[in-house]
Write an enzyme that holds these catalytic residues in place. Structure first.
Site, PDB file in Angstrom:
ATOM      1  N   SER A  25     -56.889 -22.280 -13.825  1.00 48.95           N
ATOM      2  CA  SER A  25     -55.752 -22.027 -12.938  1.00 48.95           C
ATOM      3  C   SER A  25     -55.480 -23.282 -11.834  1.00 48.95           C
ATOM      4  CB  SER A  25     -55.462 -20.630 -12.181  1.00 48.95           C
ATOM      5  OG  SER A  25     -54.489 -20.595 -11.219  1.00 48.95           O
ATOM      6  N   HIS A  50     -52.784 -23.060 -16.646  1.00 44.47           N
ATOM      7  CA  HIS A  50     -52.092 -22.068 -15.738  1.00 44.47           C
ATOM      8  C   HIS A  50     -51.451 -22.481 -14.591  1.00 44.47           C
ATOM      9  CE1 HIS A  50     -51.056 -17.908 -15.036  1.00 44.47           C
ATOM     10  NE2 HIS A  50     -51.449 -18.072 -13.761  1.00 44.47           N
ATOM     11  N   ASP A  52     -49.195 -21.828 -11.175  1.00 41.23           N
ATOM     12  CA  ASP A  52     -48.712 -20.870 -10.406  1.00 41.23           C
ATOM     13  C   ASP A  52     -47.541 -21.467  -9.541  1.00 41.23           C
ATOM     14  OD1 ASP A  52     -50.359 -18.585 -10.962  1.00 41.23           O
ATOM     15  OD2 ASP A  52     -52.030 -19.310  -9.933  1.00 41.23           O
ATOM     16  N   MET A  54     -45.034 -20.465  -6.571  1.00 38.30           N
ATOM     17  CA  MET A  54     -44.761 -19.498  -5.588  1.00 38.30           C
ATOM     18  C   MET A  54     -43.589 -19.905  -4.895  1.00 38.30           C
ATOM     19  SD  MET A  54     -48.696 -18.871  -4.577  1.00 38.30           S
ATOM     20  CE  MET A  54     -49.798 -18.443  -5.861  1.00 38.30           C
ATOM     21  N   HIS A  84     -46.517 -19.786 -14.421  1.00 39.63           N
ATOM     22  CA  HIS A  84     -46.549 -18.561 -13.968  1.00 39.63           C
ATOM     23  C   HIS A  84     -45.399 -18.585 -12.736  1.00 39.63           C
ATOM     24  CE1 HIS A  84     -48.743 -14.772 -11.973  1.00 39.63           C
ATOM     25  NE2 HIS A  84     -47.270 -14.496 -12.120  1.00 39.63           N
ATOM     26  N   MET A  86     -43.963 -17.100  -9.551  1.00 36.79           N
ATOM     27  CA  MET A  86     -44.030 -15.900  -8.834  1.00 36.79           C
ATOM     28  C   MET A  86     -42.622 -16.122  -7.859  1.00 36.79           C
ATOM     29  SD  MET A  86     -48.109 -15.616  -8.285  1.00 36.79           S
ATOM     30  CE  MET A  86     -48.132 -17.363  -8.986  1.00 36.79           C
ATOM     31  N   MET A 157     -51.385  -8.676 -13.563  1.00 35.23           N
ATOM     32  CA  MET A 157     -52.129  -9.186 -12.543  1.00 35.23           C
ATOM     33  C   MET A 157     -53.133  -8.286 -11.940  1.00 35.23           C
ATOM     34  SD  MET A 157     -50.489 -12.018 -11.487  1.00 35.23           S
ATOM     35  CE  MET A 157     -51.387 -12.407 -10.093  1.00 35.23           C
ATOM     36  N   GLY A 162     -50.144 -14.269  -5.032  1.00 35.15           N
ATOM     37  CA  GLY A 162     -49.850 -15.146  -3.795  1.00 35.15           C
ATOM     38  C   GLY A 162     -50.987 -15.982  -3.359  1.00 35.15           C
ATOM     39  N   GLY A 164     -55.367 -17.494  -4.437  1.00 45.99           N
ATOM     40  CA  GLY A 164     -56.510 -17.472  -5.276  1.00 45.99           C
ATOM     41  C   GLY A 164     -57.634 -16.776  -4.625  1.00 45.99           C
ATOM     42  N   GLY A 165     -58.703 -16.767  -5.252  1.00 45.40           N
ATOM     43  CA  GLY A 165     -60.032 -16.316  -4.571  1.00 45.40           C
ATOM     44  C   GLY A 165     -60.098 -14.853  -4.230  1.00 45.40           C
ATOM     45  N   ASP A 192     -54.786 -12.213 -15.096  1.00 43.37           N
ATOM     46  CA  ASP A 192     -54.605 -13.325 -13.874  1.00 43.37           C
ATOM     47  C   ASP A 192     -55.237 -12.656 -12.384  1.00 43.37           C
ATOM     48  OD1 ASP A 192     -54.067 -15.454 -12.492  1.00 43.37           O
ATOM     49  OD2 ASP A 192     -51.920 -15.195 -12.756  1.00 43.37           O
ATOM     50  N   GLY A 193     -56.290 -13.090 -12.116  1.00 45.20           N
ATOM     51  CA  GLY A 193     -56.782 -12.868 -10.676  1.00 45.20           C
ATOM     52  C   GLY A 193     -58.133 -12.290 -10.819  1.00 45.20           C
ATOM     53  N   GLY A 194     -59.027 -12.930 -10.094  1.00 48.72           N
ATOM     54  CA  GLY A 194     -60.423 -12.609  -9.773  1.00 48.72           C
ATOM     55  C   GLY A 194     -61.098 -12.609 -11.202  1.00 48.72           C
ATOM     56  N   GLY A 214     -59.254 -19.400 -11.847  1.00 45.51           N
ATOM     57  CA  GLY A 214     -58.838 -20.413 -10.832  1.00 45.51           C
ATOM     58  C   GLY A 214     -60.276 -20.739  -9.868  1.00 45.51           C
ATOM     59  N   SER A 215     -60.515 -19.949  -8.853  1.00 44.82           N
ATOM     60  CA  SER A 215     -61.693 -20.427  -7.893  1.00 44.82           C
ATOM     61  C   SER A 215     -63.019 -20.213  -9.002  1.00 44.82           C
ATOM     62  CB  SER A 215     -61.691 -19.311  -6.763  1.00 44.82           C
ATOM     63  OG  SER A 215     -61.571 -18.096  -7.051  1.00 44.82           O
TER      64      SER A 215
HETATM   65  C1  DX5 Z   1     -52.783 -15.426  -7.948  1.00 44.77           C
HETATM   66  C2  DX5 Z   1     -52.314 -16.345  -9.017  1.00 44.77           C
HETATM   67  C3  DX5 Z   1     -53.472 -16.649  -9.891  1.00 44.77           C
HETATM   68  C4  DX5 Z   1     -54.579 -17.666  -9.138  1.00 44.77           C
HETATM   69  C5  DX5 Z   1     -55.866 -16.882  -9.558  1.00 44.77           C
HETATM   70  O1  DX5 Z   1     -51.317 -15.154  -7.285  1.00 44.77           O
HETATM   71  O2  DX5 Z   1     -51.321 -15.774  -9.945  1.00 44.77           O
HETATM   72  O3  DX5 Z   1     -53.150 -17.485 -11.054  1.00 44.77           O
HETATM   73  O4  DX5 Z   1     -54.528 -18.888  -9.292  1.00 44.77           O
HETATM   74  O5  DX5 Z   1     -56.780 -17.579  -8.755  1.00 44.77           O
HETATM   75  P1  DX5 Z   1     -58.355 -16.755  -8.946  1.00 44.77           P
HETATM   76  O6  DX5 Z   1     -58.949 -17.042 -10.233  1.00 44.77           O
HETATM   77  O7  DX5 Z   1     -59.059 -17.522  -7.855  1.00 44.77           O
HETATM   78  O8  DX5 Z   1     -58.153 -15.432  -8.606  1.00 44.77           O
HETATM   79 ZN    ZN Z   2     -51.082 -16.990 -12.189  1.00 40.61          ZN
END
Ligand code: DX5
Ligand code: ZN
Length: 234
Positions: A25, A50, A52, A54, A84, A86, A157, A162, A164-165, A192-194, A214-215
């Site tokens: 991501s 991926h 994102d 926003m 993606h 958002m 999700m 909104g 990462g991390g 997606d997420g964590g 992502g992170s």
């Molecule tokens: C969050 C995003 C994710 C984000 C995931 O709103 O949609 O794609 O980048 O980041 P991690 O993997 O750090 O949770």
């Molecule tokens: Zn995403």
């Protein structure tokens, strides 16, 4: 591996992957050295990117727009871009993102009616991309239940969108499980997420195809990243 090895990547979301893949991501990448950092994540085993988007309205954060994707496309001509959105108004922005070099565009079920969702999915395909519908952690599965046959992908999700991390919300695994059970056999399921080495197995166990990282990936040094991808894939 070099970028030449990713030549088939742009086709990756045209059909359900035969085994789970990791999608780095970009939100967590080094924006000051973006193309190189993304290339490294792909060389580490990531199969697509991926991206994102926003709008500071649907989510309390801003990221980037089609201009950045257009530039990244020049550096990474053969990489599948999984965008993606958002954002509150996907209708307005589908076309600029498709034209910027997206291969796949996902928007959120929370901002559209069922009829609008189906119409916009058709629009995404007319523009040459595949279409995804995303669902937030607090939104009941019923909101997407009648849409599964109209999209190539369901994005679940597993954090509040909104940032990462954040920590993985395990309760959403049930939505992925239902997507696999109730959706068409070729529906691509993305988490997606964590998503990290510690949480990826649970995602794979319920039928997830695309693990967004992502992170968990960009937070590691270049030399540690291949091991992160390997662990996530089990
Ligand atoms: C969050 C995003 C994710 C984000 C995931 O709103 O949609 O794609 O980048 O980041 P991690 O993997 O750090 O949770
Ligand atoms: Zn995403």
């Amino acid at each position: 591996m070099t970028n030449a090895d990713h030549a088939d990547s742009r086709q990756l979301l045209r059909s359900r992957p035969t085994s789970p893949v990791v999608a780095p991501s970009v939100l967590a990448a080094d924006f000051a050295d973006l193309a190189a950092d993304c290339s490294n994540a792909l060389d580490s085993g990531g199969k697509l990117l991926h991206l994102d988007v926003m709008d500071g309205h649907f989510v309390p954060n801003l990221s980037f727009g089609p201009g950045l994707i257009e530039k990244l496309r020049v550096s990474l001509p053969d990489t599948c871009f999984d965008v993606h959105l958002m954002i509150t108004d996907p209708e307005k922005y589908i076309e600029p993102f498709a034209k910027s070099g997206a291969d796949h565009i996902t928007f959120h079920c929370e901002v559209v009616s069922e009829d609008e969702a189906k119409r916009l999915a058709d629009r995404v395909r007319e523009l040459g991309c595949t279409a995804g519908i995303a669902i937030n952690p607090e939104t009941p599965f019923e909101k997407v239940q009648n849409l599964l046959g109209s999209f190539e992908m369901l994005l679940v999700m597993s954090v509040h969108p909104g940032f990462g991390g954040q920590s993985f919300i395990a309760e959403v695994l049930e939505k992925t499980r239902r997507g696999r059970e109730e959706g068409p056999a070729n529906l691509i399921l993305e988490m997606d997420g964590g998503v990290a080495p510690e949480t990826a197995e649970a995602c794979r166990d319920v039928g997830c195809d695309v693990l967004v990282a992502g992170s968990a990936l960009f937070g590691k040094s270049n030399s540690q990243r291949p091991e992160v991808v390997r662990t996530m894939l089990g």
